[in-house]
Design an enzyme around this catalytic site. Structure first.
Site, PDB file in Angstrom:
ATOM      1  N   GLY A   1     -31.589 -35.287 -30.103  1.00  0.00           N
ATOM      2  CA  GLY A   1     -30.586 -35.803 -29.168  1.00  0.00           C
ATOM      3  C   GLY A   1     -30.662 -35.117 -27.819  1.00  0.00           C
ATOM      4  N   ILE A   2     -29.495 -35.079 -27.126  1.00  0.00           N
ATOM      5  CA  ILE A   2     -29.472 -34.391 -25.837  1.00  0.00           C
ATOM      6  C   ILE A   2     -28.593 -33.157 -25.927  1.00  0.00           C
ATOM      7  CG2 ILE A   2     -29.986 -36.088 -24.052  1.00  0.00           C
ATOM      8  CD1 ILE A   2     -26.925 -36.678 -24.010  1.00  0.00           C
ATOM      9  N   GLY A   3     -28.718 -32.290 -24.926  1.00  0.00           N
ATOM     10  CA  GLY A   3     -27.900 -31.085 -24.899  1.00  0.00           C
ATOM     11  C   GLY A   3     -28.782 -29.858 -24.915  1.00  0.00           C
TER      12      GLY A   3
ATOM     13  N   GLU B   1     -32.635 -42.748 -32.244  1.00  0.00           N
ATOM     14  CA  GLU B   1     -31.739 -43.740 -31.625  1.00  0.00           C
ATOM     15  C   GLU B   1     -31.874 -43.659 -30.102  1.00  0.00           C
ATOM     16  OE1 GLU B   1     -28.461 -41.779 -33.578  1.00  0.00           O
ATOM     17  OE2 GLU B   1     -27.409 -41.659 -31.677  1.00  0.00           O
TER      18      GLU B   1
HETATM   19  N1  COA Z   1     -13.754 -24.920 -32.480  1.00  0.00           N
HETATM   20  C1  COA Z   1     -13.132 -25.165 -31.311  1.00  0.00           C
HETATM   21  N2  COA Z   1     -13.777 -25.552 -30.193  1.00  0.00           N
HETATM   22  C2  COA Z   1     -15.103 -25.685 -30.266  1.00  0.00           C
HETATM   23  C3  COA Z   1     -15.818 -25.447 -31.438  1.00  0.00           C
HETATM   24  C4  COA Z   1     -15.087 -25.034 -32.573  1.00  0.00           C
HETATM   25  N3  COA Z   1     -15.711 -24.775 -33.724  1.00  0.00           N
HETATM   26  N4  COA Z   1     -17.136 -25.650 -31.218  1.00  0.00           N
HETATM   27  C5  COA Z   1     -17.246 -26.021 -29.932  1.00  0.00           C
HETATM   28  N5  COA Z   1     -16.024 -26.044 -29.366  1.00  0.00           N
HETATM   29  C6  COA Z   1     -15.714 -26.412 -27.987  1.00  0.00           C
HETATM   30  C7  COA Z   1     -16.617 -25.693 -26.996  1.00  0.00           C
HETATM   31  O1  COA Z   1     -16.068 -24.465 -26.600  1.00  0.00           O
HETATM   32  C8  COA Z   1     -16.657 -26.683 -25.852  1.00  0.00           C
HETATM   33  O2  COA Z   1     -15.440 -26.575 -25.125  1.00  0.00           O
HETATM   34  P1  COA Z   1     -15.407 -26.782 -23.532  1.00  0.00           P
HETATM   35  O3  COA Z   1     -15.761 -28.231 -23.350  1.00  0.00           O
HETATM   36  O4  COA Z   1     -14.014 -26.460 -23.201  1.00  0.00           O
HETATM   37  O5  COA Z   1     -16.441 -25.846 -23.001  1.00  0.00           O
HETATM   38  C9  COA Z   1     -16.621 -28.034 -26.562  1.00  0.00           C
HETATM   39  O6  COA Z   1     -16.027 -27.790 -27.852  1.00  0.00           O
HETATM   40  C10 COA Z   1     -17.990 -28.650 -26.738  1.00  0.00           C
HETATM   41  O7  COA Z   1     -18.805 -27.750 -27.451  1.00  0.00           O
HETATM   42  P2  COA Z   1     -20.376 -27.713 -27.233  1.00  0.00           P
HETATM   43  O8  COA Z   1     -20.904 -26.873 -28.338  1.00  0.00           O
HETATM   44  O9  COA Z   1     -20.716 -27.351 -25.847  1.00  0.00           O
HETATM   45  O10 COA Z   1     -20.753 -29.227 -27.458  1.00  0.00           O
HETATM   46  P3  COA Z   1     -22.057 -30.023 -27.063  1.00  0.00           P
HETATM   47  O11 COA Z   1     -21.911 -30.617 -25.725  1.00  0.00           O
HETATM   48  O12 COA Z   1     -23.283 -29.210 -27.348  1.00  0.00           O
HETATM   49  O13 COA Z   1     -21.979 -31.226 -28.110  1.00  0.00           O
HETATM   50  C11 COA Z   1     -21.393 -32.165 -30.238  1.00  0.00           C
HETATM   51  C12 COA Z   1     -21.957 -30.956 -29.477  1.00  0.00           C
HETATM   52  C13 COA Z   1     -21.473 -31.843 -31.708  1.00  0.00           C
HETATM   53  C14 COA Z   1     -19.979 -32.446 -29.810  1.00  0.00           C
HETATM   54  C15 COA Z   1     -22.276 -33.424 -29.895  1.00  0.00           C
HETATM   55  O14 COA Z   1     -23.606 -33.168 -30.219  1.00  0.00           O
HETATM   56  C16 COA Z   1     -21.814 -34.636 -30.701  1.00  0.00           C
HETATM   57  O15 COA Z   1     -20.914 -35.316 -30.287  1.00  0.00           O
HETATM   58  N6  COA Z   1     -22.464 -34.937 -31.864  1.00  0.00           N
HETATM   59  C17 COA Z   1     -22.103 -36.046 -32.725  1.00  0.00           C
HETATM   60  C18 COA Z   1     -22.943 -37.259 -32.494  1.00  0.00           C
HETATM   61  C19 COA Z   1     -24.410 -37.082 -32.725  1.00  0.00           C
HETATM   62  O16 COA Z   1     -24.890 -36.026 -33.062  1.00  0.00           O
HETATM   63  N7  COA Z   1     -25.157 -38.158 -32.565  1.00  0.00           N
HETATM   64  C20 COA Z   1     -26.569 -38.200 -32.845  1.00  0.00           C
HETATM   65  C21 COA Z   1     -27.459 -37.624 -31.803  1.00  0.00           C
HETATM   66  S1  COA Z   1     -27.753 -38.643 -30.376  1.00  0.00           S
END
Ligand code: COA
Length: 433
Positions: free
Chosen positions: A217-219, A240
């Site tokens: 994915g991205i990130g 995807e």
């Molecule tokens: N408890 C509380 N807060 C949490 C947390 C936890 N366990 N883990 C992360 N957070 C907070 C972070 O501090 C961050 O907060 P901020 O926005 O205030 O900085 C926020 O949640 C996002 O966390 P981060 O780890 O930076 O997320 P990310 O941008 O790397 O995205 C997912 C991670 C999991 C949200 C994202 O990959 C996703 O939506 N996945 C589901 C869909 C998917 O995987 N699809 C298939 C691939 S395309």
């Protein structure tokens, strides 16, 4: 037939399209970079007398007024398959203009079609060719299935939209109205991985053998993984989302798609999202096969790729392996997207691996992302019975076939050392170790 003449007859201004919107209607739009930006930017301009307009969108690229102002309450609802930052902000503000559609990506179109009548589809397209064919450009996740089941089809034809290969073609005879545009394709910038993400990326790259087919994915974490894959050989892609990191790996010679057991020689994807460089790479590229989400993301189809590796990220998981990737407690964050689809497909594939990667802590190291129990209201994105690999900056836990006791100990082993004692105490209190 003179397709150019037919095209000209279907060409209208956006105000004409807005006049077709009525109360209680259901409108579905293209997702992410396939979003019809002119239509969504102006939708709030329909007469205030119109009420209960149901719009289905996914991964909005902009903060559109139709869902982000108080005046929109009661008039519009933005039903989203995947939230972005502005969707979350609107919900936090207490506006009643957003709701989430729980779904696995490969079932999005079918489930929607089976649940209601769809009045209108609005998406984007690349310009028409001499035979009257446009393409749906950078996305057919659900777009083409919906378009085929709708009475009214409107396409924003954009000179900047890549012309893509696969199943993206739509003939002008299937379109009701065309709005011509030339806005730039939406870009998302590349996230430079942090040191922790590079650590996780390197561990994941060690799990990926030459000849594997990958979904990524991205990130920060996926970008970090890609940096460590540059010296691999004969990688393939079945994903995807087509991303810019795949272009890097193709140019580095690591991806050539040759050893794929399904669609050898081709990148397979269902949507494209990234930078102009990525869109240029996808434009008229016969090496990229864009197929419908209900095919690409069907776990059974994914699993036909031997040595399939899916890499997904999560927000938290419990010590027995239930993964939550889409919410923080009951507060919705993003969406399931294709996470369960791709994970399941990889786990079922011959010699496949389903990898969940996450930092061991969040909020500046103050909380553990591996917890004794998921918080109240947190949805499970991947249930523990399907979990395979979990990778953090502290190591790799391989949970397939492991007992509750074994997996708890393994997960505590990859948790942050600052939280391991607490997790062990909690696990003992619950009685699982
Ligand atoms: N408890 C509380 N807060 C949490 C947390 C936890 N366990 N883990 C992360 N957070 C907070 C972070 O501090 C961050 O907060 P901020 O926005 O205030 O900085 C926020 O949640 C996002 O966390 P981060 O780890 O930076 O997320 P990310 O941008 O790397 O995205 C997912 C991670 C999991 C949200 C994202 O990959 C996703 O939506 N996945 C589901 C869909 C998917 O995987 N699809 C298939 C691939 S395309």
């Amino acid at each position: 037939m003179n397709w150019k003449e037919i095209y000209q007859k279907k060409k209208v201004r956006i105000d004409y399209v807005l006049n077709l919107v009525h109360s209680n209607s259901t409108i579905v739009t293209g997702m992410a970079a396939s979003e019809p930006q002119i239509f969504l930017s102006k939708l709030h301009e329909v007469p205030p007398s119109l009420q209960d307009i149901n719009v289905f969108t996914c991964l909005n690229m902009k903060d559109y007024p139709f869902f982000s102002t108080k005046e929109s309450e009661g008039r519009f609802i933005n039903n989203s398959w995947f939230y972005n930052g502005s969707n979350r902000k609107v919900v936090l503000q207490g506006l009643k203009t957003m709701t989430y559609v729980p779904n696995n990506l490969h079932q999005a179109a079918t489930n929607l079609i089976q649940s209601r009548k769809i009045d209108m589809y609005v998406g984007i397209a690349s310009p028409m060719d001499k035979n009257g064919y446009l393409t749906l450009s950078v996305g057919i996740t659900y777009e083409k299935d919906i378009l085929e089941k709708t009475d009214l089809v409107v396409l924003e034809v954009n000179n900047n939209a890549p012309r893509t290969h696969g199943d993206t073609q739509v003939h002008i005879s299937e379109v009701d109205y065309i709005v011509e545009t030339d806005y730039p394709m939406p870009e998302i910038s590349i996230v430079e991985p942090t040191e922790i993400e590079r650590n996780i990326g390197e561990r994941i790259a060690d799990l990926i053998e030459d000849g594997s087919t990958i979904q990524i994915g991205i990130g920060g974490i996926p970008n970090a993984v890609a940096q460590f894959l540059k010296n691999k050989k004969d990688l393939g892609v079945h994903t995807e989302m087509m991303t810019e990191t795949m272009v890097d790996l193709f140019e580095a010679g690591a991806i050539n798609n040759k050893k794929k057991t399904l669609w050898p020689g081709k990148f397979v994807c269902t949507f494209v999202l990234g930078t102009q460089r990525l869109y240029d790479f996808c434009n008229d590229n016969p090496g990229i096969l864009m197929l419908r989400g209900n095919y690409v993301n069907d776990p059974y189809i994914i699993s036909q790729n031997d040595q399939m590796v899916s890499i997904n990220t999560a927000l938290m998981l419990d010590i027995t392996g239930n993964v939550c990737s889409e919410a923080i407690g009951a507060r919705h964050f993003s969406g399931t997207g294709g996470q369960l689809d791709t994970h399941r497909g990889a786990v079922k594939s011959k010699n496949g691996k389903g990898i969940i990667a996450l930092r061991s802590t969040a909020k500046g190291g103050t909380i553990s992302t591996i917890v004794p129990m998921l918080p109240q209201g947190a949805p499970v994105t991947i249930p523990r019975q399907e979990l395979d690999y979990v990778v953090t900056e502290h190591g790799v836990a391989h949970l397939r076939g492991k007992t509750v006791r074994e997996r708890t100990l393994e997960l505590i082993g990859v948790a942050s050392p600052d939280f391991r004692n607490d997790l062990k105490n909690e696990a003992q209190k619950i009685g699982i170790i």
